[in-house]
Design a protein around this motif. Structure first.
Motif, PDB file in Angstrom:
ATOM      1  N   GLY A 175       0.783  -1.234   0.000  1.00 14.92           N
ATOM      2  CA  GLY A 175       0.000   0.000   0.000  1.00 14.92           C
ATOM      3  C   GLY A 175       0.811   1.277   0.000  1.00 14.92           C
ATOM      4  N   VAL A 176       2.003   1.261   0.591  1.00 11.15           N
ATOM      5  CA  VAL A 176       2.793   2.484   0.721  1.00 11.15           C
ATOM      6  C   VAL A 176       3.064   3.182  -0.618  1.00 11.15           C
TER       7      VAL A 176
ATOM      8  N   CYS B 218       1.326   3.419  -3.152  1.00  4.31           N
ATOM      9  CA  CYS B 218       0.117   3.915  -3.820  1.00  4.31           C
ATOM     10  C   CYS B 218       0.119   5.435  -3.990  1.00  4.31           C
ATOM     11  N   TRP B 219       0.877   6.120  -3.133  1.00  2.83           N
ATOM     12  CA  TRP B 219       0.880   7.586  -3.182  1.00  2.83           C
ATOM     13  C   TRP B 219       1.646   8.125  -4.391  1.00  2.83           C
TER      14      TRP B 219
ATOM     15  N   TYR C 245       5.327   2.592  -9.047  1.00  3.38           N
ATOM     16  CA  TYR C 245       4.410   2.180  -7.968  1.00  3.38           C
ATOM     17  C   TYR C 245       4.095   0.685  -8.054  1.00  3.38           C
TER      18      TYR C 245
ATOM     19  N   SER D 126       5.217  -2.126  -5.300  1.00  7.14           N
ATOM     20  CA  SER D 126       4.170  -2.898  -4.634  1.00  7.14           C
ATOM     21  C   SER D 126       4.435  -4.393  -4.762  1.00  7.14           C
TER      22      SER D 126
ATOM     23  N   PHE E 278      -4.079   2.545  -0.260  1.00  9.94           N
ATOM     24  CA  PHE E 278      -3.231   2.630   0.926  1.00  9.94           C
ATOM     25  C   PHE E 278      -4.034   2.407   2.201  1.00  9.94           C
TER      26      PHE E 278
ATOM     27  N   THR F 286      -3.555  -0.938   4.668  1.00 13.69           N
ATOM     28  CA  THR F 286      -3.088  -0.707   6.036  1.00 13.69           C
ATOM     29  C   THR F 286      -4.008  -1.402   7.038  1.00 13.69           C
TER      30      THR F 286
END
Length: 419
Positions: free
Chosen positions: A316-317, A319-320, A334, A338, A402, A406
């Protein structure tokens, strides 16, 4: 004799030697059932829908994917229970793997050669039921044939096969996106590889006969074979939740093609190239992490819970990144990053899920319920993705990923008795 007694199975015996045959068999079997499903559903199905109805492609893709996954939920549970009940000279799983592979092949051929929406979708939906049967039977091989002490390394092999089936086949299918039309050649290529892999799996595994195990008495009490394990305990249900949340951000992948073309203004041909690169890089990173999952697990004293949670969080990290810099290059970075977390999580996931099963005599059915939760996540993913798209545009998909992942990592940490 009660049904509980009549369904009792034998635990796999530890011969003192590594169980290479079932490990190799499950490796190829996993490629055989995951490859066509993820490759076609993730790449060629949206592309074909876009060819048939370009105006309504987002909503039609969401609807088709939702129906697909509803079928998967019920078919997986039903066929998993039937597989547990099967007695034959070829074992409980092989007859289902062979039979449904044949039907699946016919269905995918019909899907590939039709541009009639009703016929193509009907063939795809029947194939989906076959896929669910293959997955339920194939995943149970680990419980049936591999002693517990070897399941960690076997799960790593399963993780590599999963990444090949997911990212490898999506990369392969991406090569055929630009040429999708009345006939989908990518489906034929995918199908040939999958069928060969399944033949290898069945031959190498050589599942032993289970005819000596008493058959299930088919009366009203046998209906319990199809019900969820209501007294499975906390860890089992946290495993179900984590699987659901891991799949829930799948709308990002479902609308990847449209994100590239409609939001990042990339041509269809260029989008196909970027998607192939994304899948290939994700595959490479995921395989590397799957291979390293054993040493990583040992950093946590052989535990599975923490590295699995870390793996899901690391998915998820990144994703930004495409939200901050909305370009195909950043989108590709990304997806690749992932893959690191995904490889770690998937490599440990199967062993983790096997460790929370409440009843060894109903392994396929109980695993099917965990898989069904993942399927529910897949089912909701395009709906959640479509809702986020309508509310925030394509950019909103990435923060959603994200947040959900999480929460999934936290659900793994909520397991109490898993090390």
């Amino acid at each position: 004799m009660s049904n509980a007694e009549s369904t009792k199975t034998m635990e796999p015996k530890d011969s003192g030697k590594y169980p290479w045959r079932p490990v190799i068999g499950q490796f190829f079997c996993t490629i055989a059932f995951y490859g066509p499903f993820f490759g076609i559903s993730g790449i060629l199905l949206p592309a074909k829908i876009g060819f048939i109805d370009p105006v309504n492609k987002v909503n039609l893709t969401a609807t088709a994917t939702t129906v697909t996954l509803i079928i998967s939920v019920f078919a997986g549970i039903i066929f998993g229970a039937l597989s547990d009940m099967t007695r034959s000279r070829f074992g409980a799983r092989t007859p289902w793997l062979i039979g449904t592979s044949v039907v699946a092949t016919v269905c995918l051929i019909i899907f590939a050669v039709n541009d009639n929406t009703a016929i193509a979708m009907a063939a795809w939906f029947v194939y989906t039921a076959c896929y669910s049967a293959m997955m339920s039977a194939g995943m149970a091989w680990m419980h049936d044939l591999i002693p517990e002490k070897y399941r960690g390394s076997a799960s790593s092999s399963f993780g590599i096969a999963t990444q090949i089936g997911l990212n490898g086949f999506q990369s392969l299918c991406s090569l055929f996106v630009a040429s999708v039309g009345a006939v989908s050649n990518g489906v034929f290529v995918t199908l040939v590889i999958a069928d060969i892999a399944m033949i290898i799996a069945v031959i190498v595994t050589a599942e032993p006969s289970n005819k000596d195990i008493p058959p299930v008495k088919l009366d009203l009490s046998a209906f319990k074979q199809f019900l969820p394990p209501t007294h499975a305990g906390r860890d089992y249900w946290f495993a179900c939740i984590s699987r659901l949340l891991y799949m829930l951000p799948g709308g990002i992948g479902t609308y990847r093609l449209y994100t590239l073309t409609d939001w990042m203004h990339t041509s269809a041909a260029s989008a196909a190239t970027w998607m192939a690169l994304m899948s290939m890089l994700s595959l490479i990173f995921a395989i590397i992490m799957s291979a390293l999952s054993g040493p990583v697990s040992m950093l946590f004293k052989g535990g599975m819970k923490i590295p699995a949670a870390v793996g899901m969080f690391l998915v998820g990290v990144p994703c930004w990144l495409p939200l901050i810099v909305p370009t195909p290059l950043m989108y590709t970075i990304y997806v690749a990053l992932s893959g690191i977390g995904g490889g770690l999580f998937i490599a440990i996931d199967q062993s983790l899920m096997t460790s929370v099963l409440p009843n060894p005599d109903q392994a396929a059915k109980d695993l099917s319920f965990i898989n069904a939760m993942g399927t529910v996540g897949q089912m909701l993913a395009p709906l959640l993705g479509a809702w986020v798209f309508h509310q925030f545009g394509y950019a909103g998909l990435f923060p959603m990923g994200f947040i959900v992942l999480t929460l999934g990592a936290l659900s793994i940490l909520g397991m109490k008795n898993v090390k």
